[in-house]
Write a protein that holds these residues in place. Structure first.
Motif, PDB file in Angstrom:
ATOM      1  N   LYS A  52       0.845  -1.263   0.082  1.00 39.07           N
ATOM      2  CA  LYS A  52      -0.026  -0.090   0.027  1.00 39.07           C
ATOM      3  C   LYS A  52       1.037   1.332   0.024  1.00 39.07           C
ATOM      4  O   LYS A  52       0.296   2.331  -0.433  1.00 39.07           O
ATOM      5  CB  LYS A  52      -0.829   0.210   1.294  1.00 39.07           C
ATOM      6  CG  LYS A  52      -2.081  -1.127   1.144  1.00 39.07           C
ATOM      7  CD  LYS A  52      -2.780  -0.584   2.375  1.00 39.07           C
ATOM      8  CE  LYS A  52      -4.269  -1.447   2.574  1.00 39.07           C
ATOM      9  NZ  LYS A  52      -5.100  -1.271   3.564  1.00 39.07           N
ATOM     10  N   VAL A  53       2.089   0.963   0.509  1.00 39.61           N
ATOM     11  CA  VAL A  53       2.959   2.352   0.617  1.00 39.61           C
ATOM     12  C   VAL A  53       4.146   2.007  -0.198  1.00 39.61           C
ATOM     13  O   VAL A  53       4.872   0.999  -0.331  1.00 39.61           O
ATOM     14  CB  VAL A  53       3.237   2.658   2.065  1.00 39.61           C
ATOM     15  CG1 VAL A  53       4.011   3.819   2.181  1.00 39.61           C
ATOM     16  CG2 VAL A  53       2.163   2.424   3.042  1.00 39.61           C
ATOM     17  N   SER A  54       4.495   3.095  -0.744  1.00 38.18           N
ATOM     18  CA  SER A  54       5.715   2.978  -1.925  1.00 38.18           C
ATOM     19  C   SER A  54       6.575   4.317  -1.905  1.00 38.18           C
ATOM     20  O   SER A  54       5.956   5.503  -1.763  1.00 38.18           O
ATOM     21  CB  SER A  54       5.132   2.788  -3.326  1.00 38.18           C
ATOM     22  OG  SER A  54       4.724   1.425  -3.229  1.00 38.18           O
ATOM     23  N   GLU A  55       7.773   4.229  -2.407  1.00 38.08           N
ATOM     24  CA  GLU A  55       8.401   5.549  -2.722  1.00 38.08           C
ATOM     25  C   GLU A  55       8.112   6.087  -4.248  1.00 38.08           C
ATOM     26  O   GLU A  55       8.024   5.295  -5.005  1.00 38.08           O
ATOM     27  CB  GLU A  55       9.795   5.047  -2.684  1.00 38.08           C
ATOM     28  CG  GLU A  55      10.921   6.411  -2.993  1.00 38.08           C
ATOM     29  CD  GLU A  55      12.319   6.047  -3.353  1.00 38.08           C
ATOM     30  OE1 GLU A  55      13.171   6.769  -2.764  1.00 38.08           O
ATOM     31  OE2 GLU A  55      12.549   4.844  -3.640  1.00 38.08           O
ATOM     32  N   ILE A  56       7.822   7.062  -4.129  1.00 44.56           N
ATOM     33  CA  ILE A  56       7.614   8.102  -5.541  1.00 44.56           C
ATOM     34  C   ILE A  56       8.947   8.774  -5.984  1.00 44.56           C
ATOM     35  O   ILE A  56       9.277   8.606  -7.312  1.00 44.56           O
ATOM     36  CB  ILE A  56       6.617   9.024  -5.418  1.00 44.56           C
ATOM     37  CG1 ILE A  56       5.192   8.554  -5.362  1.00 44.56           C
ATOM     38  CG2 ILE A  56       6.491  10.006  -6.529  1.00 44.56           C
ATOM     39  CD1 ILE A  56       4.364   7.678  -6.293  1.00 44.56           C
ATOM     40  N   TYR A  57       9.379   9.445  -5.130  1.00 45.17           N
ATOM     41  CA  TYR A  57      10.668  10.104  -5.583  1.00 45.17           C
ATOM     42  C   TYR A  57      11.662  10.166  -4.253  1.00 45.17           C
ATOM     43  O   TYR A  57      11.333   9.589  -3.400  1.00 45.17           O
ATOM     44  CB  TYR A  57      10.488  11.425  -6.268  1.00 45.17           C
ATOM     45  CG  TYR A  57      11.572  11.895  -7.236  1.00 45.17           C
ATOM     46  CD1 TYR A  57      11.442  11.161  -8.402  1.00 45.17           C
ATOM     47  CD2 TYR A  57      12.017  13.243  -7.122  1.00 45.17           C
ATOM     48  CE1 TYR A  57      12.495  11.553  -9.404  1.00 45.17           C
ATOM     49  CE2 TYR A  57      13.114  13.625  -8.144  1.00 45.17           C
ATOM     50  CZ  TYR A  57      13.306  12.848  -8.989  1.00 45.17           C
ATOM     51  OH  TYR A  57      13.918  13.267 -10.096  1.00 45.17           O
ATOM     52  N   ASP A  58      12.755  11.038  -4.472  1.00 44.84           N
ATOM     53  CA  ASP A  58      13.650  11.118  -3.474  1.00 44.84           C
ATOM     54  C   ASP A  58      13.204  11.313  -1.781  1.00 44.84           C
ATOM     55  O   ASP A  58      13.607  10.565  -0.973  1.00 44.84           O
ATOM     56  CB  ASP A  58      14.687  12.328  -3.657  1.00 44.84           C
ATOM     57  CG  ASP A  58      15.575  12.265  -4.944  1.00 44.84           C
ATOM     58  OD1 ASP A  58      15.524  10.750  -5.375  1.00 44.84           O
ATOM     59  OD2 ASP A  58      16.077  12.722  -5.311  1.00 44.84           O
ATOM     60  N   ARG A  59      12.180  12.379  -1.764  1.00 44.08           N
ATOM     61  CA  ARG A  59      11.744  12.743  -0.772  1.00 44.08           C
ATOM     62  C   ARG A  59       9.832  12.495  -0.309  1.00 44.08           C
ATOM     63  O   ARG A  59       9.509  13.088   0.295  1.00 44.08           O
ATOM     64  CB  ARG A  59      11.923  14.299  -0.234  1.00 44.08           C
ATOM     65  CG  ARG A  59      13.417  14.486  -0.468  1.00 44.08           C
ATOM     66  CD  ARG A  59      13.877  15.871   0.021  1.00 44.08           C
ATOM     67  NE  ARG A  59      13.887  16.260   1.257  1.00 44.08           N
ATOM     68  CZ  ARG A  59      15.038  16.043   2.049  1.00 44.08           C
ATOM     69  NH1 ARG A  59      15.916  15.500   1.663  1.00 44.08           N
ATOM     70  NH2 ARG A  59      14.653  16.065   3.546  1.00 44.08           N
ATOM     71  N   ILE A  60       9.724  11.896  -1.365  1.00 41.88           N
ATOM     72  CA  ILE A  60       8.084  11.801  -1.429  1.00 41.88           C
ATOM     73  C   ILE A  60       7.780  10.253  -1.461  1.00 41.88           C
ATOM     74  O   ILE A  60       8.174   9.472  -1.830  1.00 41.88           O
ATOM     75  CB  ILE A  60       7.726  12.435  -2.785  1.00 41.88           C
ATOM     76  CG1 ILE A  60       8.234  13.645  -2.976  1.00 41.88           C
ATOM     77  CG2 ILE A  60       6.238  12.265  -2.910  1.00 41.88           C
ATOM     78  CD1 ILE A  60       8.107  14.403  -4.358  1.00 41.88           C
ATOM     79  N   ALA A  61       6.583   9.973  -0.515  1.00 39.30           N
ATOM     80  CA  ALA A  61       6.017   8.515  -0.673  1.00 39.30           C
ATOM     81  C   ALA A  61       4.506   8.652  -0.900  1.00 39.30           C
ATOM     82  O   ALA A  61       3.907   9.651  -0.969  1.00 39.30           O
ATOM     83  CB  ALA A  61       6.137   8.160   0.976  1.00 39.30           C
TER      84      ALA A  61
END
Length: 227
Positions: A52-61
């Motif tokens: 359900k939870v993932s990384e999108i970019y450097d500082r963003i989830a």
């Protein structure tokens, strides 16, 4: 030639909203909250492979609840948009606010123009260089964006969980306290969630350029035990 049935626009929108809310309510909730070193996300998720939870970019989830195939499409779209913007301009230009606006436009168009709305709610969180820069955006199935300051709850029974969060959250919490608070508000007074049914991730200012980190099950056990 037969004439189509007429449905008032407000009734059509109400029916679509009710349909989406029912689908989302069947899913298990998740919470996100600021703690001293960043943002912690705690989700009730019994699956070991579907996240359900993932990384999108450097500082963003990214976090989603509802129909998995639908919010996973949104996750992939967000990663592509963030990568493209970071490549064309600068990595520092990729931020949670612009991603939340993109998601809002996408979900709003689908809700208004498609036969079936997406049965999802999503959360986009960004950790700042200091606590004042932390951001969380809750995007609803119809494209509505809610700017959450300190904590957020999405999914089934979110209003009740948010009330518990309001009572228990503190801006001085460390990671262990944040995880224990997340588990407490998700389960309530009558239910204990086993650690194997938890998905925990953090956006930590101390992780270097890529702030996102999944918390493994053994570490979750230690955090819940207070060690």
């Amino acid at each position: 030639m037969s004439m189509p049935f007429y449905v008032a626009p407000e009734q059509m929108m109400k029916d679509r909203a009710d349909y989406a809310r029912k689908g989302i309510a069947r899913g298990r909730a998740l919470v996100a909250m600021r703690y001293t070193d960043g943002v912690a996300i705690v989700a009730e998720n019994a699956s070991e492979t579907l996240r359900k939870v993932s990384e999108i970019y450097d500082r963003i989830a990214f976090a989603g609840v509802g129909k998995y195939n639908e919010f996973d499409q949104l996750r992939v779209a967000g990663i592509r948009a963030a990568d493209l913007k970071g490549f064309q301009y600068s990595r520092d230009d990729v931020d949670a606010r612009s991603l939340a606006n993109s998601y809002a436009q996408m979900l709003g168009n689908i809700f208004t123009h498609e036969m079936k709305p997406m049965e999802v709610e999503i959360l986009v969180a960004e950790v700042g260089l200091d606590g004042a820069g932390d951001q969380m955006f809750h995007i609803l199935y119809d494209g509505t964006v809610v700017d959450e300051r300190n904590y957020a709850a999405i999914g089934g029974d979110a209003e009740t969980i948010r009330e518990r969060l309001q009572e228990q959250w503190s801006d001085s919490m460390d990671l262990a306290s944040a995880v224990r608070t997340g588990v407490s508000v998700l389960g309530g007074a009558d239910r204990e969630i086993p650690s194997g049914d938890l998905e925990v991730a953090t956006l930590s200012r101390g992780n270097g350029r890529r702030c996102f980190q999944r918390v493994p099950g053994s570490e979750v056990d230690d955090l819940l035990a207070g060690s």
